[in-house]
Structure formats: structure tokens, C-alpha cells
Enzyme design. Structure first.
Site, PDB file in Angstrom:
ATOM      1  N   VAL A 158     -49.428 -57.984  32.770  1.00 42.53           N
ATOM      2  CA  VAL A 158     -48.808 -56.965  32.100  1.00 42.53           C
ATOM      3  C   VAL A 158     -47.314 -57.661  32.304  1.00 42.53           C
ATOM      4  O   VAL A 158     -46.770 -57.640  33.371  1.00 42.53           O
ATOM      5  CB  VAL A 158     -48.963 -55.731  32.433  1.00 42.53           C
ATOM      6  CG1 VAL A 158     -47.672 -54.840  32.023  1.00 42.53           C
ATOM      7  CG2 VAL A 158     -50.320 -55.070  32.419  1.00 42.53           C
ATOM      8  N   PRO A 159     -46.634 -58.516  31.366  1.00 39.02           N
ATOM      9  CA  PRO A 159     -45.710 -59.008  31.845  1.00 39.02           C
ATOM     10  C   PRO A 159     -44.179 -58.301  31.780  1.00 39.02           C
ATOM     11  O   PRO A 159     -43.207 -58.580  30.911  1.00 39.02           O
ATOM     12  CB  PRO A 159     -45.486 -60.033  30.493  1.00 39.02           C
ATOM     13  CG  PRO A 159     -46.126 -59.165  29.424  1.00 39.02           C
ATOM     14  CD  PRO A 159     -47.226 -58.390  29.981  1.00 39.02           C
ATOM     15  N   CYS A 160     -44.062 -57.637  32.777  1.00 37.45           N
ATOM     16  CA  CYS A 160     -42.918 -57.010  33.155  1.00 37.45           C
ATOM     17  C   CYS A 160     -41.839 -58.120  33.282  1.00 37.45           C
ATOM     18  O   CYS A 160     -40.516 -57.614  33.248  1.00 37.45           O
ATOM     19  CB  CYS A 160     -42.871 -56.168  34.440  1.00 37.45           C
ATOM     20  SG  CYS A 160     -43.615 -57.176  35.948  1.00 37.45           S
ATOM     21  N   HIS A 161     -41.900 -59.228  33.694  1.00 38.83           N
ATOM     22  CA  HIS A 161     -41.121 -60.516  34.044  1.00 38.83           C
ATOM     23  C   HIS A 161     -40.158 -60.646  32.481  1.00 38.83           C
ATOM     24  O   HIS A 161     -39.111 -61.365  32.622  1.00 38.83           O
ATOM     25  CB  HIS A 161     -41.287 -61.692  34.427  1.00 38.83           C
ATOM     26  CG  HIS A 161     -42.426 -62.211  33.441  1.00 38.83           C
ATOM     27  ND1 HIS A 161     -43.878 -61.820  33.624  1.00 38.83           N
ATOM     28  CD2 HIS A 161     -42.594 -63.216  32.675  1.00 38.83           C
ATOM     29  CE1 HIS A 161     -44.475 -62.626  32.583  1.00 38.83           C
ATOM     30  NE2 HIS A 161     -43.600 -63.479  32.015  1.00 38.83           N
TER      31      HIS A 161
END
Length: 185
Positions: A134-137
Site C-alpha cells: 500500500v504505497p504510502c511512500h
């Protein structure tokens, strides 16, 4: 990958060598539940575990492909049973941000019909139990600066770099290039 294990219905796998350092993946029968950046002590305790559970295998394979530059999007079942409904909405939306792009907390809030809730979005993003998948970056401040990252800003910069987004450095005020992608996508 160096080890697998299982305890009380939760399976885990350890990827000892990644560009981010050791990464552990936990899964339940409902899907991948957590990804964590772990220290050497954790690695030393678990690297000899050799049991394999099918619940973690797809995540491990896809993470290895991602780190090798051969995967842009994850296609695995995730278990968000510990998240609030608001967090689930954020995490589902994060999964649709394309690799190599960044968006702002404020734009996410606006798109989800929560104008002015950038701080709440930031808190949900910071609580993400599944970094990378879950690409919170890929979420930055509205001025195009990094902001924060639960795994540390050096890891955020490394992840963005793997996707072709450059940052001026691993500091909260460092700008990213290319610039912020305005939503909707």
C-alpha cells in the site's frame, strides 16, 4: 528470503536482503496483514525458521520482483481488518497511485470528499500497516516536499528512487522530482 514461520494463525516471512534492509511480512488466512522493517536482532531470532505457509508466498514473490525492478503494482489479497473505515478508504486509494508518481495529502483528502482533512489523511497514511504494497511512500506534502514516513525518510527516498522519483535528500523538507501529480488520476 531467509525464513518463514507461523504462530497463532499468523504466518510470516523474512526478506533479509532488500534495498531497505530486512523486511518481514505477516499474513493471516485473510491476506497480508502487516509489513515491517525489522532489526538484526529480529533477523537473528528468525532466520533459521524453515516452515512455509502459502499465505505469505505471493507477497514475498511480488516484493522480490518489485525490488528487482520487475513489478510496478501488487496483486495480492490484503487483510485490513485492523483498519478503521476511513483508513481503509485511504489505503484503497493509495493502491491506485501509479508507480513513479507522487500525490499530496491534501489532494487525497479532497478527492475522497474530505476537503481540509489533509492532516487526518496524513495520520491514516502514517498508520499504514502495509508499506510498499500500500504505497504510502508516494504521498508527499502539497509543496512537493517529502513530509514523513513511518519507516524513516531514507527508506521513503529509496522506494521513490526505485520507481524513478528523485528526492533532493532524505529530509522532510527535501523536494521530489517529478513534481506532485494532481488528482484525480
Amino acid at each position: 528470503m531467509t525464513g518463514y514461520g507461523e504462530s497463532k494463525g499468523v504466518s510470516f516471512a523474512l526478506l533479509e536482503e532488500t534495498p531497505l534492509g530486512p523486511v518481514a511480512v505477516w499474513a493471516t488466512r485473510h491476506g497480508v496483514r502487516r509489513i515491517g522493517f525489522v532489526d538484526q536482532e529480529f533477523v537473528d531470532r528468525h532466520k533459521d525458521d524453515d516452515s512455509l505457509d502459502a499465505a505469505v508466498l505471493p507477497a514475498v514473490r511480488q516484493l522480490e520482483e518489485y525490488f528487482a525492478g520487475n513489478r510496478k503494482r501488487f496483486e495480492i489479497t490484503i487483510d485490513l481488518s485492523g483498519a478503521t473505515p476511513f483508513q481503509r478508504r485511504i489505503y484503497q486509494r493509495l493502491q491506485r497511485i501509479p508507480s513513479g508518481r507522487v500525490v499530496s495529502y491534501g489532494d487525497l483528502a479532497d478527492e475522497l470528499g474530505e476537503p481540509g482533512a489533509a492532516r487526518a489523511v496524513g495520520q491514516a497514511v502514517g498508520a499504514n500497516p502495509l508499506p510498499i504494497i500500500v504505497p504510502c511512500h508516494r504521498v508527499v506534502r502539497s509543496d512537493g516536499r517529502l513530509g514523513g514516513y513511518s519507516g524513516g525518510l531514507q527508506r521513503k527516498v529509496t522506494l521513490l528512487s526505485l520507481e524513478g522519483v528523485e528526492a533532493e535528500g532524505p529530509h522532510a523538507g527535501s523536494r521530489v522530482h517529478p513534481e506532485v501529480l494532481r488528482l484525480p488520476l
